[in-house]
Design an enzyme around this catalytic site. Structure first.
Site, short mmCIF file in Angstrom:
data_model
loop_
_atom_site.label_atom_id
_atom_site.label_comp_id
_atom_site.label_asym_id
_atom_site.label_seq_id
_atom_site.Cartn_x
_atom_site.Cartn_y
_atom_site.Cartn_z
CG HIS A 136 -2.20 -0.88 1.15
ND1 HIS A 136 -3.44 -0.50 0.35
CD2 HIS A 136 -2.44 -2.24 1.41
CE1 HIS A 136 -4.26 -1.23 0.33
NE2 HIS A 136 -3.52 -2.54 1.02
CG ASP A 143 -7.11 -3.23 1.38
OD1 ASP A 143 -6.24 -4.00 0.63
OD2 ASP A 143 -6.63 -2.84 2.49
CD GLU A 201 -4.18 -8.93 3.08
OE1 GLU A 201 -4.44 -8.16 2.20
OE2 GLU A 201 -3.52 -8.84 3.96
CG HIS A 204 -4.11 -6.55 -0.84
ND1 HIS A 204 -3.54 -5.72 0.06
CD2 HIS A 204 -3.11 -6.67 -1.96
CE1 HIS A 204 -2.42 -5.31 -0.63
NE2 HIS A 204 -2.19 -5.85 -1.82
#
Length: 232
Positions: A136, A143, A201, A204
């Site tokens: 990030h 996300d 995830e 993500h």
């Protein structure tokens, strides 16, 4: 704690700027969840991405509209300074310990090690090494989830950032057809736009960072940590 395999990928920075995610094209969470906890983004916004990443996000939204008219991608988090990454890692660790009635001051090393393993399964290390930036902090990761035409969140089976097995993308395969189908819809529109999904995830996705380079098997990432660049 095993290092993530994509952190070995080289970075050939292309120096694209961060651009704001347009609030009229996507659903943006307000107030931002990390800011509400006290994370400080300083002069930057969590709703910024590198220019080409934003372009691909717009393509993903267009694909979603074709498949499900009225549905929108809801952006949970995008650009994240290293200080915010550290804040959220510390916060998650404290919450996991608190669930056991513990604090970092009174926990034994073995228990802390188990908790840290859980934390770093779902959070990148806030590493200051420019060769191993958190995804990030590059401005290349986002996300997100999906809301329907009435603005209601689709059932994904578990919330964003839950540090448990339920966060694994295929966890609900054979367990909850609705949750799995909704996760598959998100993955479908994002991968159609060139993004790759994090293996741990469901929420993500990234384009151009080390994780992306590792997943698509190219020799170098396009984006390193944005804070190191003189692009403002």
């Amino acid at each position: 704690m095993s290092p993530k395999p994509w952190l070995k990928i080289a970075i050939e920075e292309n120096r694209e700027p961060l651009l704001p995610i347009p609030g009229d094209r996507f659903a943006l969470i307000d107030p931002h969840p990390y800011s509400a906890l006290g994370a400080n983004y300083a002069e930057r916004s969590p709703f910024w991405l590198r220019a080409s990443v934003l372009g691909r996000l717009l393509r993903a939204q267009a694909q979603l509209t074709l498949l499900k008219p009225g549905y929108r991608l809801q952006i949970f988090d995008a650009y994240r300074p290293l200080s915010v990454q550290q804040f959220m890692v510390d916060y998650t660790r404290q919450q996991l310990l608190a669930d056991q009635g513990l604090t970092e001051e009174d926990v034994d090393p073995s228990t802390l090690g188990v908790v840290n393993e859980q934390v770093y399964t779902f959070w990148a290390v806030p590493n200051e090494d420019p060769k191993q930036p958190p995804p990030h902090s590059t401005g290349a990761a986002v996300d997100l989830t999906i809301v329907d035409a009435s603005g209601q969140l689709l059932d994904m089976g578990s919330p964003i950032d839950e540090p448990s097995d339920r966060s694994y993308p295929d966890y609900f395969l054979g367990r909850s057809p609705v949750a799995h189908q909704n996760r598959d819809l998100l993955n479908q529109v994002m991968t159609a736009a060139g993004f790759v999904r994090h293996p741990n995830e469901w929420w993500h996705f990234s384009f151009g960072d080390q994780l992306w380079a590792w997943r698509v098997q190219v020799p170098a990432a396009m984006f390193g940590r944005y804070a190191l660049l003189d692009l403002a």
